[in-house]
Design a protein around this motif. Sequence first.
Motif, PDB file in Angstrom:
ATOM      1  N   GLU A 151       0.835  -1.212   0.000  1.00 18.42           N
ATOM      2  CA  GLU A 151       0.000   0.000   0.000  1.00 18.42           C
ATOM      3  C   GLU A 151       0.861   1.249   0.000  1.00 18.42           C
ATOM      4  O   GLU A 151       0.576   2.219  -0.729  1.00 18.42           O
ATOM      5  CB  GLU A 151      -0.931  -0.012   1.221  1.00 18.42           C
ATOM      6  CG  GLU A 151      -1.911   1.149   1.241  1.00 18.42           C
ATOM      7  CD  GLU A 151      -2.811   1.141   2.467  1.00 18.42           C
ATOM      8  OE1 GLU A 151      -3.610   2.075   2.579  1.00 18.42           O
ATOM      9  OE2 GLU A 151      -2.714   0.226   3.296  1.00 18.42           O
ATOM     10  N   GLU A 152       1.939   1.245   0.785  1.00 17.80           N
ATOM     11  CA  GLU A 152       2.853   2.399   0.785  1.00 17.80           C
ATOM     12  C   GLU A 152       3.496   2.570  -0.586  1.00 17.80           C
ATOM     13  O   GLU A 152       3.628   3.698  -1.091  1.00 17.80           O
ATOM     14  CB  GLU A 152       3.920   2.218   1.865  1.00 17.80           C
ATOM     15  CG  GLU A 152       3.406   2.361   3.285  1.00 17.80           C
ATOM     16  CD  GLU A 152       4.467   2.028   4.325  1.00 17.80           C
ATOM     17  OE1 GLU A 152       5.645   1.789   3.965  1.00 17.80           O
ATOM     18  OE2 GLU A 152       4.110   2.005   5.514  1.00 17.80           O
ATOM     19  N   GLN A 153       3.901   1.444  -1.185  1.00 25.49           N
ATOM     20  CA  GLN A 153       4.524   1.527  -2.506  1.00 25.49           C
ATOM     21  C   GLN A 153       3.530   2.020  -3.550  1.00 25.49           C
ATOM     22  O   GLN A 153       3.888   2.830  -4.423  1.00 25.49           O
ATOM     23  CB  GLN A 153       5.082   0.154  -2.920  1.00 25.49           C
ATOM     24  CG  GLN A 153       6.296  -0.269  -2.122  1.00 25.49           C
ATOM     25  CD  GLN A 153       6.726  -1.705  -2.435  1.00 25.49           C
ATOM     26  OE1 GLN A 153       6.072  -2.401  -3.212  1.00 25.49           O
ATOM     27  NE2 GLN A 153       7.842  -2.122  -1.833  1.00 25.49           N
ATOM     28  N   GLN A 159       1.818   8.916  -6.367  1.00 20.55           N
ATOM     29  CA  GLN A 159       2.381  10.277  -6.304  1.00 20.55           C
ATOM     30  C   GLN A 159       3.320  10.509  -7.494  1.00 20.55           C
ATOM     31  O   GLN A 159       3.294  11.578  -8.129  1.00 20.55           O
ATOM     32  CB  GLN A 159       3.139  10.488  -4.992  1.00 20.55           C
ATOM     33  CG  GLN A 159       2.256  10.520  -3.766  1.00 20.55           C
ATOM     34  CD  GLN A 159       1.277  11.688  -3.808  1.00 20.55           C
ATOM     35  OE1 GLN A 159       1.603  12.786  -4.299  1.00 20.55           O
ATOM     36  NE2 GLN A 159       0.064  11.437  -3.343  1.00 20.55           N
ATOM     37  N   ALA A 160       4.122   9.491  -7.797  1.00 18.56           N
ATOM     38  CA  ALA A 160       5.033   9.612  -8.941  1.00 18.56           C
ATOM     39  C   ALA A 160       4.238   9.738 -10.242  1.00 18.56           C
ATOM     40  O   ALA A 160       4.602  10.521 -11.142  1.00 18.56           O
ATOM     41  CB  ALA A 160       5.967   8.414  -9.001  1.00 18.56           C
ATOM     42  N   ALA A 161       3.123   9.015 -10.362  1.00 12.78           N
ATOM     43  CA  ALA A 161       2.291   9.089 -11.568  1.00 12.78           C
ATOM     44  C   ALA A 161       1.688  10.486 -11.698  1.00 12.78           C
ATOM     45  O   ALA A 161       1.619  11.048 -12.800  1.00 12.78           O
ATOM     46  CB  ALA A 161       1.209   8.030 -11.520  1.00 12.78           C
ATOM     47  N   TYR A 162       1.230  11.071 -10.581  1.00 12.61           N
ATOM     48  CA  TYR A 162       0.680  12.430 -10.630  1.00 12.61           C
ATOM     49  C   TYR A 162       1.766  13.428 -11.069  1.00 12.61           C
ATOM     50  O   TYR A 162       1.492  14.337 -11.871  1.00 12.61           O
ATOM     51  CB  TYR A 162       0.101  12.841  -9.277  1.00 12.61           C
ATOM     52  CG  TYR A 162      -1.250  12.204  -8.951  1.00 12.61           C
ATOM     53  CD1 TYR A 162      -2.289  12.199  -9.871  1.00 12.61           C
ATOM     54  CD2 TYR A 162      -1.487  11.634  -7.695  1.00 12.61           C
ATOM     55  CE1 TYR A 162      -3.501  11.620  -9.557  1.00 12.61           C
ATOM     56  CE2 TYR A 162      -2.699  11.071  -7.387  1.00 12.61           C
ATOM     57  CZ  TYR A 162      -3.706  11.061  -8.334  1.00 12.61           C
ATOM     58  OH  TYR A 162      -4.926  10.487  -8.033  1.00 12.61           O
ATOM     59  N   LYS A 163       2.961  13.232 -10.515  1.00 12.98           N
ATOM     60  CA  LYS A 163       4.060  14.145 -10.895  1.00 12.98           C
ATOM     61  C   LYS A 163       4.394  13.971 -12.370  1.00 12.98           C
ATOM     62  O   LYS A 163       4.628  14.948 -13.097  1.00 12.98           O
ATOM     63  CB  LYS A 163       5.303  13.874 -10.031  1.00 12.98           C
ATOM     64  CG  LYS A 163       5.176  14.363  -8.629  1.00 12.98           C
ATOM     65  CD  LYS A 163       6.436  14.071  -7.840  1.00 12.98           C
ATOM     66  CE  LYS A 163       6.291  14.474  -6.391  1.00 12.98           C
ATOM     67  NZ  LYS A 163       7.484  14.153  -5.605  1.00 12.98           N
ATOM     68  N   LEU A 164       4.435  12.728 -12.810  1.00  8.56           N
ATOM     69  CA  LEU A 164       4.729  12.455 -14.224  1.00  8.56           C
ATOM     70  C   LEU A 164       3.655  13.033 -15.117  1.00  8.56           C
ATOM     71  O   LEU A 164       3.959  13.600 -16.202  1.00  8.56           O
ATOM     72  CB  LEU A 164       4.873  10.944 -14.430  1.00  8.56           C
ATOM     73  CG  LEU A 164       5.308  10.478 -15.814  1.00  8.56           C
ATOM     74  CD1 LEU A 164       6.682  11.028 -16.167  1.00  8.56           C
ATOM     75  CD2 LEU A 164       5.317   8.974 -15.888  1.00  8.56           C
TER      76      LEU A 164
END
Length: 181
Positions: A151-153, A159-164
């Motif tokens: 779940e943490e991963q 978050q990385a997908a939103y930034k990307l």
Amino acid sequence: MAATGDDAAAMDSISRAPAAQLAALNAAASTSSPAGAEGPEDVAESPVVVLKKPSTNSDGGVETAEEAVEPAEPDINELCTDMFEKMAIFLQGELTGTCEDYRLLENMNKLTSLKYMEMKDISINISRNLQDLNNKYASLQPYLDQINQIEEQVSSLEQAAYKLDAYSKKLEARFKKLEKR
């Protein structure tokens, strides 16, 4: 004033007649009643009046009377025996009642003991089931830890997908801007 002569004889005969009648009645009552049937209340209702015979003293023949005396109990042993029998019946009844109370308490204690034994069995079963659940939870704990890590991963990947996505939108906007020139 003291009575003398014929008046004194008449008064003497009057005072002796009721005493003789009462004595005859008492004798008849004691022989006609069954043994032990005459209670203390019957004796109290029939006092015997005993008069003194006229005495010739210096007062000129004044008649004096004694106090009313109750007759002696006809058979004190029978009355005592009757009293003791009745007292024994009373005490037997009291003891029987007390014994019944103790039997009731004993039965209530037995029932209460059985209820507590049932409650003990239920609590032992609950304790055993709780221990089994705790053991199962302990065996699942590594998997639950893995689920938490995943779940943490996933949240960090999100978050990385939103930034990307934000970065790709910026690049697209720049590319369009460059294309228009």
